[in-house]
Motif scaffolding. Structure first.
Motif, PDB file in Angstrom:
ATOM      1  N   HIS A 221     -52.136  74.340 -22.754  1.00  0.00           N
ATOM      2  CA  HIS A 221     -51.422  74.971 -21.638  1.00  0.00           C
ATOM      3  C   HIS A 221     -49.915  74.834 -21.753  1.00  0.00           C
ATOM      4  N   GLU A 222     -49.475  74.001 -22.688  1.00  0.00           N
ATOM      5  CA  GLU A 222     -48.039  73.865 -22.948  1.00  0.00           C
ATOM      6  C   GLU A 222     -47.614  74.644 -24.187  1.00  0.00           C
ATOM      7  N   VAL A 227     -50.191  80.579 -23.814  1.00  0.00           N
ATOM      8  CA  VAL A 227     -49.811  81.089 -22.493  1.00  0.00           C
ATOM      9  C   VAL A 227     -49.582  82.595 -22.533  1.00  0.00           C
ATOM     10  N   ARG A 231     -51.958  85.402 -20.618  1.00  0.00           N
ATOM     11  CA  ARG A 231     -51.359  86.290 -19.629  1.00  0.00           C
ATOM     12  C   ARG A 231     -51.615  87.752 -19.975  1.00  0.00           C
TER      13      ARG A 231
END
Length: 254
Positions: A221-222, A227, A231
């Motif tokens: 998630h980092e 990410v 998205r």
């Protein structure tokens, strides 16, 4: 004479109509399918059984002892007990080469006295309900066993917007690919629904442990690449859910 003239007049009009139809440009064919066509008959049946809570242990014991009566008829990919995301559930995957094969398997089971007497007649009263789905692998996926036995499996279910893989396939593939390519997780397979809830995609993941999964989730998630890919695919997403499952001792896939 008047009738003869009328006949030739109508014949001339018909000929002109036929010529005009033939001269029209050919329209491209449109297919109802909105994604790549299934190239072979192989499909997978996902089954979920909901067990009466006080009979959960008894059901698993019976199945462990008698599953060979069922696997004598067709291929079992894996059999799991749900730990998180659902209580008193088992989930299993069966592979078939065609609908005709599945029909013949079901017919053979209905005539198998050992299966009926030793297993199904005892197992059914232990269940509160059953559910199934028929799915194909998406064109860019294949079933890949975990690198080693043991560990836990996560079944992630994504309800996508209507339109099929032609609409969301590229973005979804990128989201899965960035996770597997970065070695965040091992994808056992990616499946697209054919019967059951439509426009659903299931991804079966493998991790060494539940704690490893939690650690990987925090790390991924980092990751800006993850990410961005998530998205992009989320644009086509309606909802999602998941289950964490432990393979049963008799499961071919562990």
């Amino acid at each position: 004479m008047i009738q003869l003239r009328a006949f030739f007049r109508n014949a001339s009009r018909h000929a002109e109509h036929c010529l005009s139809v033939k001269s029209r440009p050919t329209q491209p064919k449109a297919w109802i399918s909105t994604g790549p066509q299934q190239q072979n008959g192989t499909f997978y049946e996902f089954r979920t059984y909901y067990i009466q809570p006080h009979l959960n242990a008894a059901f698993l014991k019976l199945t462990n002892e008698k599953i060979h009566l069922r696997t004598a008829h067709s291929e079992l990919v894996g059999y799991w007990s749900v730990e998180y995301g659902g209580l008193n559930q088992v989930f299993h995957i069966w592979k078939y080469d065609s609908y005709a094969q599945r029909a013949s398997v079901r017919a053979a089971l209905a005539q198998d006295p050992n299966w009926i007497e030793q297993y199904i007649s005892k197992a059914l009263p232990m269940l509160s309900s059953q559910d199934n789905e028929v799915l194909y692998l998406v064109p860019w996926s294949k079933v890949q066993k975990p690198p080693k036995d043991g560990g836990v499996f996560e079944l992630s279910t994504f309800q996508m917007k209507p339109g099929g893989p032609a609409v969301w396939g590229k973005a979804f593939q990128a989201a899965v690919g960035i996770r597997t390519g970065s070695r965040y997780a091992h994808a056992v397979g990616v499946f697209h629904s054919e019967f059951g809830p439509l426009n659903q995609v299931h991804v079966l993941w493998w991790y060494e442990s539940a704690d490893e999964r939690a650690s990987i989730r925090r790390t991924s998630h980092e990751d800006a690449r993850v990410v961005a890919a998530v998205r992009e695919s989320a644009v086509y997403l309606v909802s999602q859910k998941n289950k964490l499952m432990f393979p049963c001792a008799f499961s071919p896939m562990k």
